[in-house]
Design a protein around this motif. Sequence first.
Motif, short mmCIF file in Angstrom:
data_model
loop_
_atom_site.label_atom_id
_atom_site.label_comp_id
_atom_site.label_asym_id
_atom_site.label_seq_id
_atom_site.Cartn_x
_atom_site.Cartn_y
_atom_site.Cartn_z
N ARG A 30 13.82 34.90 -45.33
CA ARG A 30 13.24 34.95 -43.98
C ARG A 30 11.78 34.52 -43.98
N GLN A 31 11.14 34.54 -45.14
CA GLN A 31 9.78 34.02 -45.26
C GLN A 31 9.79 32.54 -45.65
N ASN A 32 10.96 31.93 -45.56
CA ASN A 32 11.14 30.51 -45.86
C ASN A 32 10.86 30.18 -47.32
N ILE A 33 11.07 31.14 -48.20
CA ILE A 33 10.95 30.92 -49.64
C ILE A 33 12.34 30.59 -50.18
N GLU A 34 12.47 29.45 -50.82
CA GLU A 34 13.77 29.08 -51.39
C GLU A 34 14.12 30.09 -52.48
N THR A 35 15.28 30.72 -52.34
CA THR A 35 15.66 31.81 -53.23
C THR A 35 17.05 31.58 -53.80
N GLY A 36 17.18 31.81 -55.11
CA GLY A 36 18.47 31.71 -55.78
C GLY A 36 18.90 33.07 -56.31
N PHE A 37 20.14 33.14 -56.80
CA PHE A 37 20.66 34.43 -57.24
C PHE A 37 21.71 34.22 -58.33
N ALA A 38 21.69 35.16 -59.29
CA ALA A 38 22.73 35.20 -60.32
C ALA A 38 22.85 36.64 -60.80
N PHE A 39 24.06 37.07 -61.08
CA PHE A 39 24.23 38.40 -61.66
C PHE A 39 25.43 38.40 -62.59
N ASN A 40 25.55 39.45 -63.40
CA ASN A 40 26.56 39.47 -64.45
C ASN A 40 27.79 40.28 -64.06
N GLY A 41 28.15 40.24 -62.78
CA GLY A 41 29.42 40.84 -62.35
C GLY A 41 30.58 40.11 -62.99
N MET A 42 31.65 40.82 -63.27
CA MET A 42 32.77 40.26 -64.02
C MET A 42 33.38 39.04 -63.34
N ASP A 43 33.43 39.02 -62.00
CA ASP A 43 34.07 37.91 -61.29
C ASP A 43 33.09 36.81 -60.89
N PHE A 44 31.81 36.96 -61.22
CA PHE A 44 30.81 35.98 -60.81
C PHE A 44 30.71 34.88 -61.85
N ARG A 45 30.69 33.64 -61.41
CA ARG A 45 30.69 32.52 -62.36
C ARG A 45 29.45 31.64 -62.24
N ASP A 46 29.19 31.11 -61.05
CA ASP A 46 28.14 30.09 -60.88
C ASP A 46 26.87 30.69 -60.27
N TRP A 47 25.74 30.17 -60.72
CA TRP A 47 24.47 30.57 -60.11
C TRP A 47 24.39 30.02 -58.69
N ILE A 48 23.68 30.74 -57.84
CA ILE A 48 23.29 30.21 -56.54
C ILE A 48 21.85 29.72 -56.71
N LEU A 49 21.67 28.42 -56.77
CA LEU A 49 20.34 27.86 -57.01
C LEU A 49 19.46 28.03 -55.78
N PRO A 50 18.13 28.04 -55.97
CA PRO A 50 17.22 28.33 -54.86
C PRO A 50 17.46 27.48 -53.63
N THR A 51 17.55 28.15 -52.49
CA THR A 51 17.73 27.51 -51.18
C THR A 51 17.24 28.48 -50.12
N ASN A 52 16.92 27.96 -48.95
CA ASN A 52 16.54 28.84 -47.84
C ASN A 52 17.54 28.77 -46.70
#
Length: 377
Positions: free
Chosen positions: A251-273
């Motif tokens: 919401r501050q217009n900062i491109e933000t990505g996300f990744a976590f080590n949940g068992m079903d999570f595979r791909d990173w979400i690369l920074p975006t706004n």
Amino acid sequence: MYLFLLLAIVIVGVLWDFYYKKIWLKAVVVKLWFDTDALYAGEQTKLYEVIENRKRTPLPVLEVGFHTKKELNFTDTENTTVSDYIYKRDVFSVLGRQRITREITVDCQKRGHYAISDADLTTHTLLYKKSYSVDIESDASIYVYPKITDVSEIITLCERMLGTLQCAKRLYEDPFAFRTIRGYTTDDPMKSINWKASAKTGALMVNTFDSVQSSKAMIFLDVTDMGILKQESLVEESIAIAATLVRKLVRQNIETGFAFNGMDFRDWILPTNKKSMLIGLERLLADYDAAKGATSFEELLTNDKKLRRKLADDTLRIVITKNWDDALSRTLQEMAKDGAVLVIYPVFRGEYKFESGKEMLPKTDGMQILVREVERV
């Protein structure tokens, strides 16, 4: 005489049971739905039950039953049983051509994806001699997103570190971000001269533009809880911090990505706004089932080299973990060589140890550590 009367009563009862079995479900409509599709943990909503009998024959007793995950708290506990799931069975008396609507207040205290399942209708004949039951379809479901928590201190630190990163790099003017017109100096390039304005004023004038400052952050969330004594509240607090941070930064217009080590999570979400990323991430975290476990957090940080190379040097790496050890410390120190790292370390209040008045966590160039104290639940 009494024998014939008794026989007539039996015959009428049998005929009524046969007739009732054939027609009780006819023209009966039952619907279940939540007042909203999604909300945040700690908020309330309503579950609606609508029973409509469109025929003239009344239904003296009609039971509507269903179950869902026990973490969904019904404030009306009447006709409710809790075990592995929460089972609710409401009883109605429905006249012919009558519609009944019941509102059930639901207190959503824990994140998750909740669906009404195994819904059924049950009715009884006179004197409860027989009962008839049928399953009904229900698509009632609701997403409870991670709770909104206070991250003001973290945001302040993020802004400070992002500001430092911005000052450390070269600034470029954005040709589409026009600011104003000013007088020409010998340091200005000829291409910046505004010839029309210069002709009007009789002196050389140049266009000026705002500078481009692209702020980026990448959040790494650790949901590992492998100890003998589970620390579920710390994991949930970590998830809440991550979700709230993503929401605030985007919401501050900062491109933000996300990744976590949940068992079903595979791909990173690369920074975006993009706002669509925020909705998808909140649903992803609502769907995450801690009972399924987690993969190695250190492998998440070290193995995906191709993805790491896609992160710019000026991307702030935000690591949220309750599991601090020497191996993770070394991994984070290596990560700090690629870019600034902010570590959020949730602990139970009063359990964070100090040595000679100083924190025991190591200080490293390019890495800052913020201890987040959490109340025990």
